[in-house]
Motif scaffolding. Sequence first.
Motif, PDB file in Angstrom:
ATOM      1  N   ARG A 289      12.087  12.460  -3.540  1.00 18.28           N
ATOM      2  CA  ARG A 289      11.922  12.114  -4.957  1.00 18.28           C
ATOM      3  C   ARG A 289      13.254  11.892  -5.683  1.00 18.28           C
TER       4      ARG A 289
ATOM      5  N   GLU B 280       2.343   9.879  -5.642  1.00 18.47           N
ATOM      6  CA  GLU B 280       2.844  11.138  -5.089  1.00 18.47           C
ATOM      7  C   GLU B 280       4.184  11.505  -5.723  1.00 18.47           C
ATOM      8  N   SER B 281       5.024  10.504  -5.964  1.00 18.33           N
ATOM      9  CA  SER B 281       6.323  10.795  -6.559  1.00 18.33           C
ATOM     10  C   SER B 281       6.234  10.792  -8.086  1.00 18.33           C
TER      11      SER B 281
ATOM     12  N   GLU C 167       0.813  -1.227   0.000  1.00 12.04           N
ATOM     13  CA  GLU C 167       0.000   0.000   0.000  1.00 12.04           C
ATOM     14  C   GLU C 167       0.843   1.273   0.000  1.00 12.04           C
TER      15      GLU C 167
ATOM     16  N   SER D 222      10.704   4.011  -6.184  1.00 10.68           N
ATOM     17  CA  SER D 222      10.403   3.150  -5.049  1.00 10.68           C
ATOM     18  C   SER D 222      10.113   1.726  -5.474  1.00 10.68           C
ATOM     19  N   MET D 223       9.988   1.501  -6.770  1.00  5.86           N
ATOM     20  CA  MET D 223       9.544   0.162  -7.170  1.00  5.86           C
ATOM     21  C   MET D 223      10.001  -0.177  -8.568  1.00  5.86           C
TER      22      MET D 223
ATOM     23  N   THR E  53       3.866   1.806  -0.846  1.00  6.85           N
ATOM     24  CA  THR E  53       4.611   1.994  -2.087  1.00  6.85           C
ATOM     25  C   THR E  53       3.683   2.469  -3.191  1.00  6.85           C
TER      26      THR E  53
ATOM     27  N   SER F 252      11.943   8.312  -1.926  1.00  8.42           N
ATOM     28  CA  SER F 252      11.073   8.361  -3.108  1.00  8.42           C
ATOM     29  C   SER F 252       9.969   9.392  -2.940  1.00  8.42           C
ATOM     30  N   VAL F 253       9.266   9.312  -1.816  1.00  5.24           N
ATOM     31  CA  VAL F 253       8.091  10.166  -1.680  1.00  5.24           C
ATOM     32  C   VAL F 253       8.480  11.587  -1.270  1.00  5.24           C
TER      33      VAL F 253
ATOM     34  N   GLY G 134       2.635   6.027  -2.542  1.00  9.26           N
ATOM     35  CA  GLY G 134       3.822   6.855  -2.712  1.00  9.26           C
ATOM     36  C   GLY G 134       4.201   7.021  -4.171  1.00  9.26           C
ATOM     37  N   SER G 135       3.939   5.996  -4.983  1.00  7.79           N
ATOM     38  CA  SER G 135       4.367   6.064  -6.373  1.00  7.79           C
ATOM     39  C   SER G 135       3.564   7.080  -7.177  1.00  7.79           C
TER      40      SER G 135
ATOM     41  N   ILE H  84      11.686   4.189   1.362  1.00  7.10           N
ATOM     42  CA  ILE H  84      10.770   4.614   0.297  1.00  7.10           C
ATOM     43  C   ILE H  84      10.180   5.976   0.631  1.00  7.10           C
TER      44      ILE H  84
ATOM     45  N   VAL I  88       8.459  -5.540  -0.668  1.00  6.32           N
ATOM     46  CA  VAL I  88       8.390  -4.123  -0.285  1.00  6.32           C
ATOM     47  C   VAL I  88       8.562  -3.226  -1.510  1.00  6.32           C
TER      48      VAL I  88
END
Lengths: 272, 562, 307
Positions: free
Chosen positions: C161, B280-281, B272, C165-166, B274, C157-158, B277-278, C153, C253
């Motif tokens: 930036r 948002e980023s 969740e 993150s993935m 990630t 990442s958030v 967040g993905s 992350i 993750v």
Amino acid sequence: MKKLKLSLSDALAVISGLFIAFILLCAIAPGFVAPYSPTYMNVADLLQAPSLTHLFGTDYFGRDVFSVVVYGSRDSLIIGVASVLTGGIIGGILGALAGFIGGVVDTIFNRFIEILMTIPGILLALAIAAALRPSLFSIVLAISVSSIPQYSRVMRGQVISIKNRPYITVSNSIGTRGAVIFVKHVLLNSWSPFLVMATLGLGSSILVASGLSFLGLGIIKEIPDWGTLLSQGRGYLVVAHWICTFPGLVITAFVLAINIIGDRLRDVIDPK
Amino acid sequence: MKNNLASRILSATLAILLLALTVAGCAADKPSGTASDAGTASAAPEATNGTRAVPDETADPAPIDAKGGNLVFALATTPDHLDPHRAGLAVSTRVTNALFDSLVALDENGGFVPYLAKSWEVSDDYSVYTFKLRDDVKFHDGTPFNAEAVVFNFERLYNPETQATGNITSLFSGFLSGEALDEFTVQLNFSVGSPSFLTNLARFAFVSPAASDKYGDQFTRNPVGTGAFRFVSYDEDIKLERNPDYNWAPEIRGHQGPAYLETLTYKIVAEEATRVGSVESREVSAAETVPPQNVLSLRATPGLQVLEKLTLGLPYTLFYNFDKPIWNNLNVRKAIRAGVDIGTIVQTLYLGTYPRAWSIISPGLSGYDASLENKDHYDPEAAKALLEAEGWLVGADGYREKDGERLKLHYFDNSPNREKRNDIAVMVREQLKEIGVEVEVEISTDGYNQLVSIRGFDVMGNSFLSGDLVSSLRGNFYYTEGGFSIAHLNDPKVNAWIDQVASEFDPAKAEVIYKEIQQYFDENALTLPIYVFPYTVAAIEEVTDLNFDFLGYPVFYDTYIK
Amino acid sequence: MAGVVIKKILTSLVVLFGALVLVFLIMNVLPGDPIFSIVDPTTTSPEEIAALKHELGMDKPLGQQFVEYVIDILHGDFGKSRASSEPVLALILKNLPKTIELTVVSVVISVTLGILLGILSAVFRNRVLDTVVRVLSLITISMPTFWTGVLFILLFSVKLRWLPSMGSEGFRTLILPSVTLGIVSSGVIVRMVRNSALEIINEPFIVTLRAKGLAERTVMLRHVLRNVMIPTITVIGLQVTNMLAGSVIIETVFSRQGIGRIISTAIMARDIPIVQGVVFFSAIICVVVNLVVDVSYAIIDPRVRRA
């Protein structure tokens, strides 16, 4: 110069010891430490930031995070201690027997351990925890089974090195029975590194348990253990980080304290 | 001397560090090189996508009305199959809907709209359906879509080798045969007429017969349909690209011709934090199933938008196991209902983002009984009184007992904690404790455990996503005649009503029966409806016209990146 | 030497076969019916389940199933995923490189950090820096890995930036997961390196060598480093053989492709062909790495060669 260092790491050990003692107190008498009931859901006070009334804030049920953490110490310690005891005793006995008897038994044992080592412990634990109904028992069983190889290896190594020491050879030649030698000399002499390992194992069991609950195999009980708390709280990291941060810090601090004590123990037992 | 040695050791360490970093550089280059070799199909399109994406979004001085772009959509779970006949999960449908088309489409009110079929006729007893098909439709592999293809698809669905999911096969139970009357006219025959057949047909996707024969059970990794997007690859991500020949969108869409998006990529991001967040980023353009606590903060974030659509079917409901004698007592059922504060549960866990469910069916379906709304049954004192009256008295430890037996409920739920369902269990347990009822919560991931637990459960939650009420009610929940009911509810009245509505072709009359069923469930406290699930998507603000269909599935056909 | 290697290889084959037997037993003997990796027990009737079992050969005796499985493997056929019908071999070949990538980079990170900090710690033995390094290395191994990952992350990442993150395409996606995995194992290396460096610095033969007029550089490279390499190789070996374990959580993750992620899903779904295939391949890697580690000991340390 030397004195200063000694006192610094001694201070660390003392602090660690005190912290562990405090956690023990929490596990034994949580009602004495926690200000609230761990199951009391005050829905009027959802997701409150840490304050004087709620030291660690409140979670998504409105529970006091500090109280939940205090009560959760019991199951976390049970998981840690029970897994180390079960895994350590079974692994220790197997390793000691293999090392003491030697010959074919030892070879078969070695092969078996090698086979076990090709399957990482976490996968073994995952398979066991997934197949049995999730419970404190199955988590403990999963973790202890997966830690058997490491304990048995250490024990076997110890036993072999002690077996070849002169006084054992002597008592063997004067006709003392195998079992007596085994218990009296070999086992009594090999427990110390084993103790160090078990101490460190206590910390790693708690970490493995938190990993299992991250993968979805945790237990939903009245009072969640630390790993479950941490893994369930992670969805709130952005919105209410304290739900996750404090259980995480407590796990880390506790495992750290255990590791520091384990290190000291190693220094004392084996001062190299 | 000692200092000298120390500095030597330091410089040696630095040397090792440098060496290691060099190795790191090489090692890092090498595996990604081999990976793209091994990745076959994925490597090439990825590279071109990358170069195409840049001018599209920034440099290219394209006319302002040019719509296009590349959309990356983060899914919360892994699709089980891309073969629409095998796919049993809602998440799979979010992918297959872009790849495949159906004979009819549903408009926003659930009315029927021509799609691959231009028109249709239905026999008086609703057992024979005749469709006139469009004559300009082609599958992605170039083969034509025609009456033979329709017949092939129905035969494929009921061929055991297809391993079709029960979710789809049950939609057309009673299917007898399909006949190609001419190249573009097809007739489907059923043993029993059903008013819900057309609704279900809107969910049935047509696969290319040639590709199905060619790939066999590997079709699920090589899907070929007629949809607005065609399949490129499925390695890490599921990659689709625009079907340039597409010219058969139903009228209800915003435009005709090919889709605007050049590529549509699905990423699977289970974690969740990630996933949210993905967006948002801005690593992805949009992500599905946003947790409630993040919906509020994302709505307030500049540059982001949150889209949502309430899903249809059976809302998330707690079912009782009527095989257990205790549930056959009306007062106990009423007591449990009065002991659970559903309003607080929904408000606490979903923070106002999920609406509470008031009936056994979700609002938005015709037949929904709005008169049940705001009829809250929570009253712990009444609950206690009801239990006292039934002889369940509080024992020494605070829990109720009768004849030496404790009032203990086994509450079963699945892992992972989807839509915070495990947390509902925790709250129910605490609330029922207040009225002296013990709840033992079991959470499991394993199919075997599910089976064992389902047999022994007292309380279990579930929901069902469907635009068709008959199949929802007939499914695994309430109907026991010749079926399998999760709730083991064996109520002749309910069975009779469902039978009646299943063959009622007059919508107005069906609506009356639906309302009767809902009132009956409410009066008799047969289940505990909890919440209606809103499908939520968080997206960057440039994502435009990402719509949802009647059932709540995303439609990417009109979508473009501004 | 060659004889030893051949003997090792033979033992390795025994271990490989044993691993196959063990996985087969674990997956089939633990309570629970593997058929539920395919069907939903809530919607399927017992008759349908029985028919499907027969079709898939799952109603045959376990012994027969195992023999057939081994014969298939010898023919290069690892079967198909029960859930998705995807050939297991293709699935593994697609995912294994990603996990190897992750492992290699995280080993490099942990070894670099470990050697650097370990030697620093030894050089500044008993000073504040030493204590700080030791406590830091203990902290890294005391944190739950998934928590470290999620915190990274959020931060990198958030909030900042800086890094994705993935995903697992391109080098940038590799940074966060491998750093997470790397710093955890660097803690172990720091301690081993510190101990062995301390040991060698105080050895009389170093003093003697220097007295004999040997260049400092030669002393450092040939003796101190060599001594540090042995524990380091041991840890690298351990880390590579544990890569599957490490990747299980990290890949989840960071939503990376890899065998850790597919096997954890497969275990929970009881998709036995995948579990068996992945364990088989990771056992091969395990065995090969152990072989390489043994041989490198012999090359680095003449004492081992003689023994």
